[in-house]
Design a protein around this motif. Structure first.
Motif, short mmCIF file in Angstrom:
data_model
loop_
_atom_site.label_atom_id
_atom_site.label_comp_id
_atom_site.label_asym_id
_atom_site.label_seq_id
_atom_site.Cartn_x
_atom_site.Cartn_y
_atom_site.Cartn_z
N TRP A 274 0.87 -1.18 0.00
CA TRP A 274 0.00 0.00 0.00
C TRP A 274 0.90 1.23 0.00
O TRP A 274 1.76 1.38 0.85
N PRO A 275 0.70 2.12 -0.96
CA PRO A 275 1.58 3.29 -1.02
C PRO A 275 1.13 4.40 -0.09
O PRO A 275 0.00 4.42 0.40
N THR A 276 2.03 5.33 0.16
CA THR A 276 1.69 6.53 0.92
C THR A 276 0.67 7.34 0.13
O THR A 276 0.77 7.48 -1.10
N MET A 277 -0.36 7.86 0.82
CA MET A 277 -1.41 8.64 0.15
C MET A 277 -1.73 9.90 0.93
O MET A 277 -1.72 9.90 2.17
N THR A 278 -2.03 10.95 0.21
CA THR A 278 -2.46 12.18 0.86
C THR A 278 -3.92 12.07 1.26
O THR A 278 -4.71 11.37 0.62
N THR A 279 -4.28 12.77 2.33
CA THR A 279 -5.66 12.85 2.80
C THR A 279 -6.08 14.30 2.82
O THR A 279 -5.30 15.20 2.49
N CYS A 280 -7.31 14.56 3.21
CA CYS A 280 -7.77 15.95 3.28
C CYS A 280 -6.98 16.75 4.31
O CYS A 280 -6.82 17.97 4.18
N ASP A 281 -6.47 16.06 5.34
CA ASP A 281 -5.80 16.77 6.43
C ASP A 281 -4.33 16.40 6.59
O ASP A 281 -3.66 16.92 7.48
N GLY A 282 -3.84 15.50 5.76
CA GLY A 282 -2.46 15.12 5.96
C GLY A 282 -2.03 14.00 5.04
O GLY A 282 -2.28 14.03 3.83
N THR A 283 -1.40 13.00 5.62
CA THR A 283 -0.84 11.90 4.83
C THR A 283 -1.10 10.58 5.53
O THR A 283 -0.96 10.48 6.75
N TRP A 284 -1.44 9.57 4.74
CA TRP A 284 -1.53 8.22 5.28
C TRP A 284 -0.27 7.46 4.87
O TRP A 284 0.16 7.51 3.71
N LYS A 285 0.34 6.78 5.83
CA LYS A 285 1.57 6.02 5.57
C LYS A 285 1.38 4.57 5.98
O LYS A 285 0.74 4.27 6.97
#
Length: 789
Positions: free
Chosen positions: A451-462
């Motif tokens: 699963w790659p790193t993804m941006t969210t509305c408030d930050g980043t998912w890692k």
């Protein structure tokens, strides 16, 4: 002494003449038995008799201090719910009543009720002094209170107080208590009413409010309940039967106690003769035989709805109780529903409802471990045309009944929804196209990836679980190795393709697109979580929501809020405002056209739903979906003018559909194409019959170059199964489909695969990462793995 004559042979007996002084003597004697009579004599009959004592004076003062304004509530009535063709779905009520005018009642029942309850009604005021004195005499002779003196006006006031008490049992008992204070209050209100209303108006109000037993309030409901006719059409015998009920609806119930009812009927008829409203000959004819009923049992609520419409009926109830157009507060909306008196016309199409019901009950048995639910929506209007499920509406678990509407969110009477699986992938594609990606967008789409790193509305998912099982996402087959472009990735439902698209556009874009398309949150009411597995359909939704998503695609990107109510009128013909569908453009037409073209490929060009074509060969588009461990399977599909979504699974979400019998058919595994797909196909074949064909606005999307030699065996695992047909024309071919077919009938040439096919080719349930994601203070985990049917 009381008469010993039986009720059925009652005849008027000559009245004994008494002097006024004698009557007053009886009145004084009766004061020992009834304080109420004393108040009546002191406050009304003998207003100047102050010498009767301090107790009388006190009673008069108490009487004068009571406010005279009687606040009469709007009478609670039944409401009727109708389908789009004007056929009744259900009758719902807190109290089964229909208020009608005096003219609609007819003269016969009005006269019968007066004759038995208050023969001098049109001669006296609020209090019948002769009646009081007669009751005093009778009661004094017997030593007990065997005869009352309440006028119809006073009885009406008492019924108003009971009506105001509603369903509060304590308040109802208080309204019925025979206390001095209560009687005095009723008397004061009666005097005021007699000043403000005519006798005919009071009688009409009385007949509309009175309880006649068997859940029937008011004379119209009573006439319908016992005789299946309008009150103005009652015969003498029927009118007398109903008029006699008022004194004691239980004791004189003609269904439960026919002989007692007959005797009471005949007493009423004799009273009508005594008061010269019937001739002896008419009376003799009316008394012939027992009470002849044409009884209609109480039918209340959505549980009485036919053709599987109970769940839609319940949805209408939730709409009225929640839509602010029906009241600013929840209390106001509840009052509107409970008070009733509404004719509610809905959007439900009986033909399409019947088609959906037939499909969900034919393909899935009510006794199966799993159930199915289906909703149909009209693109461009938001009108809900069908809503049904396998398990019937009801409260008996032994009959597999339920009141949980699997088609809708929890707030509207549903449960917590079900994982849609790859049904959600078109939402990701729409978000990608709106973000600027093209219809030929290509991704490496490896067979398996972290699963790659993804941006969210408030930050980043890692992904903190890289390299571990919970931190990776595979495709279903070892042959699913990219690169892939959008059309083939959607047709084959390639997981890693859509994960890479999510990575490029960000989770915020996916969530926002879902919101625009009507997926405001999870079916439970909780917001959608910005986790990578969102795009693979791991967050629970309902069939109504998904049907409306696909209706938006069919409507070329204009979203319309779903509507169930087309109009409401009151009993007096006034319109009640309803909320129309609110339609807004949420996708560019060009985006919707690409989505429609791609989803056509799912059903017509070798995609996972390639066996679900309709009998009339009209264009269809759609997407399959299967969740983790096959616990739910979906097919959402549409024509140009009708969208429908089907869910299949365990009602509590906990039945893995493997090695299972459903609808009498054995399944090794259930996928979107093999479980809900045939339900959709069966229902839509019936539903679209007679509807005009409406084709989609499509766009040209070139096929990708072939990844291997055309003579290679499909499904061999060496790259994409897509190939080129003889003559050089690029054509999409799925390697294996249910029944071994590779082309939809009548659309493309049929070609057998070079080796035996599998029963179905779903994309695998994929395990979401188990590690924490973090970024700018945000933490969370992707939800369950996802697979595609």
């Amino acid at each position: 002494m009381p008469s010993s004559e039986p009720l059925d042979t009652w005849v008027p007996r000559p009245r004994r003449r008494e002097t006024p002084l004698g009557l007053l003597g009886h009145g004084v004697k009766f004061l020992g038995y009834s304080t109420l009579a004393g108040i009546l004599l002191a406050g009304i009959a003998l207003p100047a008799a102050g010498a009767l004592g301090l107790g009388m004076k006190s009673g008069v003062e108490e009487f004068d201090s009571i406010p005279a304004d009687l606040k009469t509530p709007a009478l609670t009535q039944a409401s009727w719910i109708y389908d789009a063709k004007g056929q009744q779905i259900a009758k719902v009520y807190e109290r089964d009543r229909r208020v009608i005018t005096g003219e609609e009642m007819g003269a016969l029942i009005r006269q019968a009720q007066v004759d038995i309850e208050d023969a001098r009604f049109y001669e006296h005021g609020a209090v019948d002094l002769k009646g009081v004195l007669r009751a005093i005499t009778k009661n004094a002779e017997s030593g007990t209170a065997v005869q009352g003196a309440s006028t119809l006006t006073q009885q009406y006031v008492k019924n108003v107080n009971v009506e105001k008490a509603g369903d509060d049992p304590v308040a109802v008992l208080e309204a019925q208590r025979k206390t001095l204070g209560r009687k005095v209050q009723e008397l004061k209100y009666s005097i005021k009413l007699e000043e403000e209303l005519t006798k005919d108006q009071i009688l009409t109000n009385y007949l509309n409010i009175t309880y006649y037993g068997q859940q029937a309030y008011g004379i119209q409901a009573a006439a319908q309940r016992y005789f299946s006719k309008n009150s103005k059409d009652l015969t003498v015998a029927e009118a007398a039967t109903l008029a006699g009920l008022v004194q004691n609806p239980s004791q004189f119930d003609p269904k439960a106690h026919p002989e007692a009812s007959r005797k009471r009927r005949d007493v009423v008829i004799d009273k009508m003769v005594e008061n010269k409203h019937l001739t002896p000959e008419q009376a003799k004819e009316a008394k012939t035989g027992p009470v002849a009923l044409h009884y209609q049992a109480p039918q209340n609520g959505c549980i009485t709805a036919d053709a599987g419409m109970g769940f839609f009926c319940d949805y209408v109830r939730h709409v009225i109780k929640q839509d602010p157009v029906f009241g600013k507060t929840a209390a106001e909306r509840k009052k509107l529903w409970d008070q009733g008196g509404l004719f509610i016309h809905t959007t439900l199409d009986p033909v399409k409802q019947a088609a959906a019901l037939k499909a969900v009950t034919t393909k899935v048995k009510v006794t199966d471990q799993v159930s199915a639910a289906m909703t149909m929506v009209e693109p461009g209007t938001g009108r809900i045309l069908a809503m049904t499920q396998t398990r019937p509406y009801g409260i008996d678990p032994a009959k597999n009944q339920t009141v949980v509407n699997y088609n809708v969110d929890a707030a509207m009477g549903g449960g917590n929804g079900f994982q849609p699986g790859s049904n959600f992938k078109p939402i990701v594609a729409a978000a990608g196209l709106e973000a600027g990606l093209t219809s030929t967008q290509s991704y490496a789409s490896p067979n398996k990836m972290d699963w790659p790193t993804m941006t969210t509305c408030d930050g980043t998912w890692k992904n903190l679980e890289k390299g571990k099982k919970g931190g990776t996402i595979p495709n279903e087959s070892s042959g699913e190795v990219g690169p892939y472009e959008l059309k083939e990735a959607m047709a084959l439902s390639v997981n890693t393709y859509f994960v890479q698209m999510e990575q490029e556009i960000g989770l915020c874009a996916v969530k926002q697109m879902a919101n625009k398309l009507g997926v405001a949150g999870k079916a439970s009411g909780k917001p959608l979580q910005e986790l990578p597995a969102l795009g693979l359909g791991t967050q629970e939704v309902s069939p109504l929501v998904m049907a409306n998503v696909y209706a938006t695609f069919a409507n070329r990107g204009t979203y319309c809020t779903p509507v169930a109510i087309s109009s409401i009128t009151t009993m007096d013909g006034k319109d009640v405002p309803v909320s129309p569908a609110k339609c807004d453009r949420v996708l560019a037409e060009s985006t919707a056209d690409v989505i429609n073209t791609v989803l056509l490929g799912v059903t017509e060009k070798g995609g996972t739903a390639r066996d679900l074509g309709l009998d009339d060969d009209r264009q269809i588009a759609g997407k399959t979906g299967t969740s983790d461990e096959k616990k739910s399977a979906w097919f959402s599909g549409y024509t140009g003018n009708l969208a429908a979504s089907v869910w299949l699974g365990g009602p509590a979400g906990g039945v893995p559909m493997k090695n299972i019998r459903i609808g009498g058919k054995w399944f090794d595994e259930v996928f979107g194409a093999t479980g809900p797909g045939p339900i959709w196909q069966m229902a839509m074949n019936d539903a679209v019959r007679g509807m005009p064909e409406k084709e989609f606005e499509t766009v040209y999307i070139p096929n990708p170059p072939p990844k291997r030699d055309p003579s290679a065996s499909p499904g061999s695992g060496s790259g994409s199964p897509w190939t080129t047909w003889p003559g050089g024309q690029p054509t999409d071919i799925a390697p294996s489909w249910p029944g071994g077919r590779t082309q939809p009938p009548g659309r493309q040439p049929t070609r057998k695969p070079a080796q035996p096919t599998q029963q179905d080719r779903p994309t695998q349930q994929e395990q979401a990462p188990q590690g924490q994601g973090q970024g700018q203070g945000q933490q969370g985990q992707p939800e369950e793995q996802h697979g595609e049917g």
